[in-house]
Design an enzyme around this catalytic site. Sequence first.
Site, PDB file in Angstrom:
ATOM      1  CB  THR A   9      -0.899   0.041   1.251  1.00  0.00           C
ATOM      2  OG1 THR A   9      -0.057  -0.147   2.393  1.00  0.00           O
ATOM      3  CG2 THR A   9      -1.958  -1.035   1.202  1.00  0.00           C
ATOM      4  CE  LYS A  10       2.970   2.642   4.621  1.00  0.00           C
ATOM      5  NZ  LYS A  10       2.178   1.556   5.223  1.00  0.00           N
TER       6      LYS A  10
END
Length: 382
Positions: A187-188
């Site tokens: 998710t980064k």
Amino acid sequence: MTGKSDAMIPFNRPYLTGQETEYMLQAHAGGQLAGNGPFTKRCHAWLEAHTGCHKALLTHSCTAALEMAALLLELKPGDEVIMPSYTFVSTANAFVLRGAVPVFVDIREDTLNIDEALIEAAITQRTRAICAVHYAGVACEMDTIMEIARRHDLFVIEDAAQGVMAGYKGRALGSIGHLAAYSFHETKNIISGEGGALLINDARFADRAEILWEKGTNRSSFFRGEVDKYTWVDVGSSFLPGELIAAFLWAQLEHGEEITGRRLAIWQRYHEAYAGLQAAGLLRRPCVPCGCEHNAHMYYLLLPDVEQRSALIEALKSEGIHSVFHYVPLHQAPAGRRFGRACGELEVTVDLAERLLRLPLWVGLESQQDRVIEAVQRRLGA
Ligand SMILES: *Cc1c(COP(=O)(O)O)cnc(C)c1O
């Protein structure tokens, strides 16, 4: 106008540069799948060159890097670590695992980062460290935080999970505190599925960090030929990822500038599109203070109240757009109450946590971003 019939726009979609599988095959062909091989070393060199940190070590996750930081500081039960409540659980858990007590202070209204003006009031005889979380890749007020730490003889750990390739007054996030942690979770911005790195800026921690990382052995010195056998010398664990993860990550780091550039363009487009809604008092957009070079990790909106946020999430969902809220403040969570302590009322934290909504932001969204922009504008009536 496009509607429900279109495919769902996910909140996140992991971006692949196209090089990942080739590098993973190369790692296999090279005959080393265990960690600390050629790809790990390339990633370390990249992180050191791009941040200016003294030493970087890949880890399984940002969580693991924070746990290493807590071990390196030799925190004892009852020691206190000052941090925001508006953060991910790992910021606190890494220290709680050592018996330390997270002391939560309120955040700033503008950046949602720890309010540096409230830190000194939270310092006690037991305070050992300040953990600064750079929310959305926008820097905390690090000059002030470092100065407070210097005056009170405290350590500063940057939870820079969201801050890869972002800066503060010309310095990379993760290069300012004594220690820092990056995340490469899917998710980064820059990803390896699960993954992270510990950045060591205070050289005093470097040798011991390498030992903790290699299960408490001096294996790294042995491979460099500095000792003639390797053995158990300290506490430690297996914090290092295998070469397949490092190979995947290398493909991402090589394209780090391009990934960040594309994310920034998407962020900027949202920002311009919603200027009118902000001017009309219908929402508030993110704020990036002067001197902060953000990395477009996140685009969020602050709605007037929790009801309007829920209504917007539902409305977007009905149009096939996945938007999400973010943290439940840690001081209100069951484990936060059990292990931590709030300093003050944390009114800003409680208020903003209820009103924040995050919009999809991922490389590849470009062709569909208008759908998101228009859906929000239509719902909020501008
Ligand atoms: C994502 C995140 C973490 C955890 O990262 P992992 O790599 O999943 O362990 C910690 N802190 C913050 C602020 C994060 O956003």
